[in-house]
Design a protein around this motif. Structure first.
Motif, PDB file in Angstrom:
ATOM      1  N   ASP B 460     -32.131 -13.981  14.464  1.00 40.16           N
ATOM      2  CA  ASP B 460     -32.223 -12.599  14.919  1.00 40.16           C
ATOM      3  C   ASP B 460     -31.673 -11.695  13.811  1.00 40.16           C
ATOM      4  O   ASP B 460     -30.457 -11.642  13.603  1.00 40.16           O
ATOM      5  CB  ASP B 460     -31.424 -12.435  16.214  1.00 40.16           C
ATOM      6  CG  ASP B 460     -31.570 -11.027  16.794  1.00 40.16           C
ATOM      7  OD1 ASP B 460     -32.080 -10.128  16.077  1.00 40.16           O
ATOM      8  OD2 ASP B 460     -31.173 -10.837  17.955  1.00 40.16           O
ATOM      9  N   VAL B 461     -32.560 -11.008  13.110  1.00 40.05           N
ATOM     10  CA  VAL B 461     -32.118 -10.245  11.936  1.00 40.05           C
ATOM     11  C   VAL B 461     -31.249  -9.044  12.301  1.00 40.05           C
ATOM     12  O   VAL B 461     -30.647  -8.434  11.425  1.00 40.05           O
ATOM     13  CB  VAL B 461     -33.307  -9.754  11.071  1.00 40.05           C
ATOM     14  CG1 VAL B 461     -33.941 -10.923  10.346  1.00 40.05           C
ATOM     15  CG2 VAL B 461     -34.333  -9.017  11.913  1.00 40.05           C
ATOM     16  N   ARG B 462     -31.166  -8.729  13.589  1.00 40.45           N
ATOM     17  CA  ARG B 462     -30.256  -7.641  13.980  1.00 40.45           C
ATOM     18  C   ARG B 462     -28.807  -8.057  13.721  1.00 40.45           C
ATOM     19  O   ARG B 462     -27.919  -7.223  13.628  1.00 40.45           O
ATOM     20  CB  ARG B 462     -30.464  -7.277  15.457  1.00 40.45           C
ATOM     21  CG  ARG B 462     -31.812  -6.612  15.705  1.00 40.45           C
ATOM     22  CD  ARG B 462     -32.081  -6.410  17.168  1.00 40.45           C
ATOM     23  NE  ARG B 462     -32.120  -7.685  17.893  1.00 40.45           N
ATOM     24  CZ  ARG B 462     -32.403  -7.800  19.180  1.00 40.45           C
ATOM     25  NH1 ARG B 462     -32.657  -6.716  19.896  1.00 40.45           N
ATOM     26  NH2 ARG B 462     -32.436  -8.981  19.765  1.00 40.45           N
ATOM     27  N   GLN B 463     -28.590  -9.385  13.617  1.00 40.17           N
ATOM     28  CA  GLN B 463     -27.246  -9.875  13.316  1.00 40.17           C
ATOM     29  C   GLN B 463     -27.112 -10.351  11.863  1.00 40.17           C
ATOM     30  O   GLN B 463     -26.141 -10.999  11.510  1.00 40.17           O
ATOM     31  CB  GLN B 463     -26.893 -11.063  14.238  1.00 40.17           C
ATOM     32  CG  GLN B 463     -26.123 -10.678  15.487  1.00 40.17           C
ATOM     33  CD  GLN B 463     -27.055 -10.259  16.603  1.00 40.17           C
ATOM     34  OE1 GLN B 463     -27.928 -11.011  16.972  1.00 40.17           O
ATOM     35  NE2 GLN B 463     -26.872  -9.058  17.121  1.00 40.17           N
ATOM     36  N   TRP B 464     -28.075 -10.084  11.054  1.00 39.26           N
ATOM     37  CA  TRP B 464     -28.089 -10.596   9.661  1.00 39.26           C
ATOM     38  C   TRP B 464     -27.577  -9.503   8.731  1.00 39.26           C
ATOM     39  O   TRP B 464     -28.098  -8.390   8.741  1.00 39.26           O
ATOM     40  CB  TRP B 464     -29.527 -10.963   9.294  1.00 39.26           C
ATOM     41  CG  TRP B 464     -29.688 -11.732   8.007  1.00 39.26           C
ATOM     42  CD1 TRP B 464     -30.000 -11.213   6.795  1.00 39.26           C
ATOM     43  CD2 TRP B 464     -29.603 -13.141   7.834  1.00 39.26           C
ATOM     44  NE1 TRP B 464     -30.102 -12.209   5.870  1.00 39.26           N
ATOM     45  CE2 TRP B 464     -29.860 -13.415   6.470  1.00 39.26           C
ATOM     46  CE3 TRP B 464     -29.298 -14.221   8.683  1.00 39.26           C
ATOM     47  CZ2 TRP B 464     -29.861 -14.709   5.940  1.00 39.26           C
ATOM     48  CZ3 TRP B 464     -29.297 -15.496   8.155  1.00 39.26           C
ATOM     49  CH2 TRP B 464     -29.569 -15.741   6.809  1.00 39.26           C
ATOM     50  N   GLU B 465     -26.590  -9.826   7.963  1.00 41.23           N
ATOM     51  CA  GLU B 465     -26.019  -8.814   7.069  1.00 41.23           C
ATOM     52  C   GLU B 465     -26.959  -8.555   5.886  1.00 41.23           C
ATOM     53  O   GLU B 465     -27.396  -9.496   5.219  1.00 41.23           O
ATOM     54  CB  GLU B 465     -24.654  -9.280   6.559  1.00 41.23           C
ATOM     55  CG  GLU B 465     -23.844  -8.123   6.013  1.00 41.23           C
ATOM     56  CD  GLU B 465     -22.501  -8.590   5.448  1.00 41.23           C
ATOM     57  OE1 GLU B 465     -22.077  -8.010   4.438  1.00 41.23           O
ATOM     58  OE2 GLU B 465     -21.917  -9.542   6.024  1.00 41.23           O
ATOM     59  N   LEU B 466     -27.270  -7.296   5.644  1.00 36.33           N
ATOM     60  CA  LEU B 466     -28.166  -6.934   4.549  1.00 36.33           C
ATOM     61  C   LEU B 466     -27.353  -6.469   3.355  1.00 36.33           C
ATOM     62  O   LEU B 466     -26.380  -5.725   3.507  1.00 36.33           O
ATOM     63  CB  LEU B 466     -29.119  -5.822   4.987  1.00 36.33           C
ATOM     64  CG  LEU B 466     -30.050  -6.138   6.159  1.00 36.33           C
ATOM     65  CD1 LEU B 466     -30.980  -4.958   6.427  1.00 36.33           C
ATOM     66  CD2 LEU B 466     -30.860  -7.400   5.898  1.00 36.33           C
ATOM     67  N   SER B 467     -27.774  -6.916   2.174  1.00 39.03           N
ATOM     68  CA  SER B 467     -27.103  -6.494   0.946  1.00 39.03           C
ATOM     69  C   SER B 467     -27.726  -5.201   0.437  1.00 39.03           C
ATOM     70  O   SER B 467     -28.879  -4.903   0.725  1.00 39.03           O
ATOM     71  CB  SER B 467     -27.265  -7.556  -0.136  1.00 39.03           C
ATOM     72  OG  SER B 467     -26.805  -8.786   0.329  1.00 39.03           O
ATOM     73  N   ASP B 468     -26.940  -4.478  -0.365  1.00 41.69           N
ATOM     74  CA  ASP B 468     -27.527  -3.337  -1.081  1.00 41.69           C
ATOM     75  C   ASP B 468     -28.317  -3.880  -2.255  1.00 41.69           C
ATOM     76  O   ASP B 468     -28.056  -4.975  -2.749  1.00 41.69           O
ATOM     77  CB  ASP B 468     -26.421  -2.399  -1.582  1.00 41.69           C
ATOM     78  CG  ASP B 468     -25.771  -1.672  -0.417  1.00 41.69           C
ATOM     79  OD1 ASP B 468     -26.469  -1.459   0.598  1.00 41.69           O
ATOM     80  OD2 ASP B 468     -24.565  -1.360  -0.518  1.00 41.69           O
ATOM     81  N   LEU B 469     -29.265  -3.094  -2.714  1.00 36.27           N
ATOM     82  CA  LEU B 469     -30.060  -3.501  -3.862  1.00 36.27           C
ATOM     83  C   LEU B 469     -29.434  -2.927  -5.130  1.00 36.27           C
ATOM     84  O   LEU B 469     -28.750  -1.904  -5.080  1.00 36.27           O
ATOM     85  CB  LEU B 469     -31.500  -3.031  -3.707  1.00 36.27           C
ATOM     86  CG  LEU B 469     -32.244  -3.691  -2.542  1.00 36.27           C
ATOM     87  CD1 LEU B 469     -33.636  -3.094  -2.411  1.00 36.27           C
ATOM     88  CD2 LEU B 469     -32.340  -5.195  -2.735  1.00 36.27           C
ATOM     89  N   PRO B 470     -29.668  -3.594  -6.266  1.00 34.51           N
ATOM     90  CA  PRO B 470     -29.106  -3.095  -7.514  1.00 34.51           C
ATOM     91  C   PRO B 470     -29.744  -1.758  -7.885  1.00 34.51           C
ATOM     92  O   PRO B 470     -30.888  -1.503  -7.541  1.00 34.51           O
ATOM     93  CB  PRO B 470     -29.486  -4.176  -8.536  1.00 34.51           C
ATOM     94  CG  PRO B 470     -30.644  -4.895  -7.927  1.00 34.51           C
ATOM     95  CD  PRO B 470     -30.466  -4.797  -6.449  1.00 34.51           C
ATOM     96  N   ALA B 471     -29.027  -0.950  -8.633  1.00 32.71           N
ATOM     97  CA  ALA B 471     -29.513   0.332  -9.159  1.00 32.71           C
ATOM     98  C   ALA B 471     -30.147   1.170  -8.059  1.00 32.71           C
ATOM     99  O   ALA B 471     -29.465   1.639  -7.171  1.00 32.71           O
ATOM    100  CB  ALA B 471     -30.474   0.118 -10.317  1.00 32.71           C
TER     101      ALA B 471
END
Lengths: 201, 476
Positions: B460-471
């Motif tokens: 369940d991606v609602r619980q998946w931590e998303l990273s910031d993208l570079p630049a």
């Protein structure tokens, strides 16, 4: 296009809903550049093992092999627009398809190839499926000019667009017909208001 | 009388109308690819006909193209088909983005990207996912090869006027829920034949809030519920997207175009033949479990039990689907282990899709038993993604980073599933054998596919931590 008026033939009942064009003709057979020769690939993954041996599938039964009328359930021909699907059906020998509904693009493609898709109510199809699935094969007569199907009890009437009916009966080339309206197309292009459309090359 | 957008575009394109006949409508843009065109060109040659408007016809090579860095077509039949398109385009004077072109890609990615796709147009292609272009407020639909020939010869088509169907999407989209989840949810609700005979216009606050790329994802899958086309009214989001693209109107022409495009949206009070309202506040990320896109449910759900079916016919279809998919009723969808992950296709292979997937992937590793690949929708998308460093995020995580093409969406090129392999795919069709004979396809969003590649099963991606993208990160 071969004209279609009264067609008499044996019935193959395919008792599945939502049959998509990927099943009617799988993608590995879409690379040919001719319109003919697709019948051998019709329902390929259902009819054959990967090594080419026949699988257990109704169309492989002797009583259905020579069928030219196909009974199907709702939404027959959904998915990909590939005209290879009607080409495969026609090349195998099917001229008439009967179902409660057809997917739009597939339905149009049938008329372009002299195949008649007939829409009938679910209840009528239930009855036809019972008759066609017995030990004795069912033979029907589809009378396009009279818009009626005979051979299964009371004659079964069906509806069809007059323009398409006429084209099927006369085997007309639709492009030739449109080219007769060339002056109208010229006129339309001249008056077109969206003249900011840039040419794409 | 108040008109719908469909009314307006249709009336603007009627060349001839006679009682008892379908209208003859004019086609503004005809897109062509190698698989559904050779027989049409052959027919033109046989009849000694010329292409009426080569300057309104545009071709790409995409279905058969290998996704290796230097595409070499080893399959002789595929090569013959590609060469046929190249020869036909030369003979009939049609612009072609061939395999060597730096702008090539999937036809439904390239059209919008090049600014060929514009509001108010009629657009056809021998490909059912032509519905994608409706995102711009165009009437865009797939046609068969005979109709391709008809358009080549006449620039027109005979068409019966479809019904108009408003699908209003209301409510705020929850975090982790993408445009793909919205359209899968709609198809699940309306069924795979629920929009037959209609042109769907998506309206409502949730649609207004979507980017152009997200609107394309929604319109792309309209065909999967049987709709002739899907469309979204053009607005500032649309105009900003079109502005400055190679084939878009320039300068004063653009201002005039915007003025005309602004008149396209349905008038207040316009009456549609059908209306459905769907709320999405509670929509969860979607996963298909069966063999068509309507066999779909929330990732938090379970594989349904055929005995719960409403009709015997439906029960049989479910039993067949579960047998093909190798799934037991009652299995939590999150417990389904995966062998392959495919991020690509005309549904979900644009830059925003790849950015979103990269945010789920960055700093993590693909599960050891999973083979995962990313196939950008076009070479421009690929290079833009590389400029942002997305390719490195994917390859460092263990994804294969490929070149553009239709690829494993339909497996006409060498990218296919082996029998029994199970794939989380961002494409549009989970039909039997679609990605390779015996292959098992689960349709999901790019975010869901990316997280599934890492976890090795659906999450369940609602619980998946998303990273910031570079630049240059993204804002979504």
């Amino acid at each position: 296009m071969t004209p279609l008026t009264v067609h008499r033939g044996r019935v193959f009942p395919l008792d599945r809903a939502d049959v998509d064009t990927d099943q009617i003709i799988p993608k590995q057979f879409l690379k040919r550049i001719q319109r003919t020769g697709f019948g051998q690939f019709l329902f390929y993954d259902w009819r054959f093992e990967p090594d080419g041996r026949e699988r257990e599938f109704p169309l492989n039964e002797p009583r259905y092999r020579e069928a030219t009328i196909l009974l199907a359930r709702r939404n027959f021909g959904c998915g990909s627009s590939r005209e290879h699907a009607p080409w495969a059906l026609l090349d195998y020998g099917f001229r008439v398809l009967v179902a409660p509904s057809f997917a739009d693009i597939f339905y149009n493609n049938c008329f372009q190839n002299g195949i008649l898709p007939v829409v009938l109510p679910e209840a009528t199809l239930d009855d036809l499926f019972v008759r066609a699935s017995g030990p004795e094969p069912l033979t029907l007569e589809v009378d396009l000019p009279a818009q009626v199907i005979r051979g299964a009890g009371e004659p079964i009437p069906f509806e069809i667009d007059e323009f398409r009916k006429d084209a099927l009966i006369r085997g007309l080339d639709e492009i030739g017909r449109t080219l007769h309206a060339s002056d109208l197309i010229d006129a339309y292009e001249k008056t077109r208001c969206q003249d900011f459309l840039a040419p794409v090359h | 009388m108040a008109k719908t957008m469909l009314d307006k575009i249709w009336e603007d394109h009627v060349v001839a109308r006679s009682p008892g006949e379908p209208d003859l409508i004019y086609i503004d843009l005809h897109l062509v690819h190698e698989v559904t065109s050779p027989q049409a060109f052959e027919g033109m040659r046989a009849a000694g006909r010329r292409v009426r408007r080569p300057e309104r016809t545009f071709a790409t090579e995409d279905h058969n193209v290998p996704t290796d860095p230097v595409p070499v077509v080893r399959d002789p039949i595929a090569r013959e088909q590609l060469e046929a398109l190249e020869a036909n385009c030369r003979e009939f004077g049609i612009r072609l983005l061939d395999m060597k072109s730096p702008e090539r890609g999937i036809v439904h990615v390239v059209g919008p990207e090049q600014g060929l796709t514009q509001p108010g147009m009629t657009i056809v292609c021998g490909d059912s996912h032509t519905s994608t272009h409706g995102a711009f407020g165009a009437l865009a639909f797939g046609i068969g090869t005979s109709e391709v020939e008809h358009v080549l010869a006449t620039q027109c088509l005979r068409q019966s006027r479809p019904q108009s169907f408003e699908v209003r999407i209301e409510g705020k989209r929850p975090q982790g829920v993408t445009a793909k989840d919205i359209i899968l949810g709609v198809i699940g609700r309306l069924t795979v034949s629920g929009a037959q005979g209609t042109v769907v216009e998506y309206t409502g606050e949730a649609i207004r809030a979507l980017s152009m790329e997200e609107r394309m994802t929604v319109c792309n899958m309209s065909i999967e519920m049987g709709a002739r086309a899907g469309m979204v009214a053009p607005d500032e989001t649309t105009f900003r997207y079109v502005h400055g693209r190679p084939f878009a109107p320039k300068g004063k022409d653009f201002d005039r175009a915007v003025a005309a495009w602004s008149r396209l949206p349905s008038d207040p009070g316009a009456v549609y033949d059908r209306v459905e309202v769907i709320r999405i506040e509670d929509l969860a990320p979607q996963v298909t479990w069966g063999t068509h896109p309507g066999m779909v449910g929330p990732v938090t759900g379970r594989v349904p039990d055929p005995s719960s079916a409403r009709a015997p016919e439906e029960r049989l279809a479910m039993e067949r689907a579960l047998a093909y998919m190798g799934l037991e009723p009652g299995t939590p969808l999150e417990a389904i282990p995966l062998d392959r992950v495919f991020i690509g296709s005309c549904t979900n292979a644009r830059l925003e899709d790849l950015r979103l997937a990269a945010r789920a992937v960055r700093g993590r590793r693909v599960a050891p038993h999973v083979r995962a690949m990313v196939v950008p929708g076009s070479e421009l998308v690929r290079r833009a993604a590389e400029a942002e460093g997305l390719d490195e995020i994917f390859t460092q995580a263990g994804f294969e980073w490929r070149h553009a093409g239709c690829s494993m969406c339909l497996g006409m090129n060498p990218d296919i599933l082996r029998p029994g392999e199970r794939c989380a795919s961002t494409s549009n069709r989970n039909f039997e054998g679609r990605q390779g004979r015996g292959g098992r396809t689960h349709l999901v969003s790019p975010l869901m596919a990316a997280a599934a590649a890492i976890a090795g099963h659906f999450v369940d991606v609602r619980q998946w931590e998303l990273s910031d993208l570079p630049a240059r990160g993204m804002s979504a």
